[in-house]
Design a protein around this motif. Structure first.
Motif, PDB file in Angstrom:
ATOM      1  N   THR A 176       0.826  -1.204   0.000  1.00 12.70           N
ATOM      2  CA  THR A 176       0.000   0.000   0.000  1.00 12.70           C
ATOM      3  C   THR A 176       0.863   1.259   0.000  1.00 12.70           C
ATOM      4  O   THR A 176       1.873   1.338   0.688  1.00 12.70           O
ATOM      5  N   ARG A 177       0.446   2.259  -0.788  1.00 12.52           N
ATOM      6  CA  ARG A 177       1.098   3.561  -0.765  1.00 12.52           C
ATOM      7  C   ARG A 177       0.232   4.513   0.053  1.00 12.52           C
ATOM      8  O   ARG A 177      -0.998   4.401   0.060  1.00 12.52           O
ATOM      9  N   VAL A 178       0.883   5.481   0.705  1.00  8.35           N
ATOM     10  CA  VAL A 178       0.181   6.382   1.621  1.00  8.35           C
ATOM     11  C   VAL A 178       0.583   7.826   1.352  1.00  8.35           C
ATOM     12  O   VAL A 178       1.777   8.140   1.230  1.00  8.35           O
ATOM     13  N   SER A 179      -0.408   8.702   1.250  1.00  6.32           N
ATOM     14  CA  SER A 179      -0.151  10.142   1.194  1.00  6.32           C
ATOM     15  C   SER A 179      -0.949  10.828   2.293  1.00  6.32           C
ATOM     16  O   SER A 179      -2.010  10.338   2.693  1.00  6.32           O
ATOM     17  N   VAL A 180      -0.431  11.957   2.784  1.00  4.71           N
ATOM     18  CA  VAL A 180      -1.110  12.691   3.850  1.00  4.71           C
ATOM     19  C   VAL A 180      -1.034  14.189   3.574  1.00  4.71           C
ATOM     20  O   VAL A 180      -0.122  14.672   2.891  1.00  4.71           O
ATOM     21  N   GLU A 181      -2.004  14.917   4.129  1.00  3.69           N
ATOM     22  CA  GLU A 181      -1.997  16.373   4.079  1.00  3.69           C
ATOM     23  C   GLU A 181      -1.484  16.922   5.404  1.00  3.69           C
ATOM     24  O   GLU A 181      -1.967  16.528   6.466  1.00  3.69           O
ATOM     25  N   VAL A 182      -0.512  17.793   5.334  1.00  2.00           N
ATOM     26  CA  VAL A 182      -0.040  18.538   6.503  1.00  2.00           C
ATOM     27  C   VAL A 182      -0.508  19.970   6.278  1.00  2.00           C
ATOM     28  O   VAL A 182       0.128  20.743   5.566  1.00  2.00           O
ATOM     29  N   GLU A 183      -1.641  20.300   6.878  1.00  4.08           N
ATOM     30  CA  GLU A 183      -2.327  21.538   6.500  1.00  4.08           C
ATOM     31  C   GLU A 183      -2.522  22.516   7.649  1.00  4.08           C
ATOM     32  O   GLU A 183      -2.141  23.681   7.557  1.00  4.08           O
ATOM     33  N   LYS A 184      -3.141  22.084   8.734  1.00  5.50           N
ATOM     34  CA  LYS A 184      -3.584  23.017   9.764  1.00  5.50           C
ATOM     35  C   LYS A 184      -2.434  23.430  10.689  1.00  5.50           C
ATOM     36  O   LYS A 184      -1.819  22.586  11.344  1.00  5.50           O
ATOM     37  N   PRO A 185      -2.133  24.724  10.757  1.00  6.09           N
ATOM     38  CA  PRO A 185      -1.093  25.191  11.689  1.00  6.09           C
ATOM     39  C   PRO A 185      -1.473  24.853  13.129  1.00  6.09           C
ATOM     40  O   PRO A 185      -2.634  24.934  13.517  1.00  6.09           O
TER      41      PRO A 185
END
Length: 291
Positions: A176-185
């Motif tokens: 499995t490949r995984v991506s994530v959002e690093v968004e909220k300060p």
């Protein structure tokens, strides 16, 4: 058939356009009102669905060989709000909602109330969400139903639970490949998610909160944390990158994938809503349209 699973919150947005921000304890008439589905992952899937439908790589509309799924907490399966969410993707939607987590005792969706000022172009958001958040056990059940050989994209909400989810995937489905959002300060634990992911989407607001002065400085500093880092902000940009990673992983290099995602996001900011953002950019990049 490749599988893309997006994990994140789904909202119903109520948007009020006003001439200017109202003062406290005052009245103001709105110039326009919209109610539409929102949420990072649903927005990304809406744009991705357009791209998959437009692309005809071999003369036959096989939707790029990608099956998109949404894992999100929703009200009861028979609630009108749930029907509104599903219907928002249009007839014959490519998105599979069967792995969503339906809260049987809840009728109301997660909601977002947005005031947009015509005077300044800025907006103010107030969120309300009474739906219990997804647990690791609920995710495990959904992930097991999806099975191996999938790409999982996480919004980056509730980092502690999300980290458990990613580690479960690593143990149980190594391909499995995984991506994530690093968004909220200020949201604790996002860098722990970045350390576990294959692809990371950093938002400008998060980078600025860390006092990075440029995208390059952010990537250089985060390269010691994340395995691989792709910089960008916006649900449409993410849809473009996921499209490139899944449908053009062999014939597009990283630079071309980023260029496509940037042009897609640029097209989005020139219109209200997400309809029709993909066709023009696909033609520009030489990907045959279904028209």
């Amino acid at each position: 058939m490749k599988k893309l699973v997006c994990v994140g919150a789904c909202y119903l947005d109520t948007i009020l356009d006003v001439p200017h921000y109202p003062g406290e304890d005052s009245k103001l008439r709105a110039t326009n009102l919209q109610v539409r589905r929102g949420g990072n992952c649903p927005n990304t899937l809406q744009v991705l669905q357009q791209l998959l439908r437009e692309q005809r790589p071999d003369g036959h509309n096989n939707h790029g060989g990608v099956k998109p799924y949404l894992i999100s907490c929703l009200p009861s399966a028979d609630a009108p709000a749930t029907a509104t969410v599903v219907d928002s993707f249009g007839p014959g939607s490519l998105v599979d909602f069967t792995r969503c987590i339906f809260r049987a005792n809840h009728r109301d969706p997660a909601s977002s109330y947005i005031i947009r000022s015509e005077a300044t172009g800025s907006r103010t958001l107030v969120n309300y969400n009474d739906l219990p958040e997804m647990t690791i056990d609920e995710f495990v059940t959904a992930a097991d139903e999806v099975g191996d050989d999938a790409w999982f994209h996480f919004e980056g909400r509730i980092p502690e639970t999300t980290l458990q989810c990613i580690r479960y995937l690593r143990r149980s489905f190594p391909s499995t490949r995984v991506s994530v959002e690093v968004e909220k300060p200020g949201r604790w634990g996002l860098e722990d998610l970045a350390a576990e992911a294959d692809v990371v989407f950093y938002s400008r607001s998060w980078a600025e909160s860390k006092r990075y002065e440029s995208a390059q400085q952010c990537l250089s500093a985060q390269s010691g944390v994340a395995r691989k880092a792709t910089v960008g902000a916006g649900d449409t940009f993410i849809a473009g990158m996921l499209f490139g990673l899944l449908c053009h992983h062999e014939d597009w290099n990283t630079e071309r994938k980023v260029q496509f995602a940037v042009q897609l996001a640029t097209c989005k900011v020139q219109r209200d809503g997400f309809d029709g953002v993909g066709a023009e950019v696909l033609k520009h990049f030489g990907v045959a349209s279904s028209q």
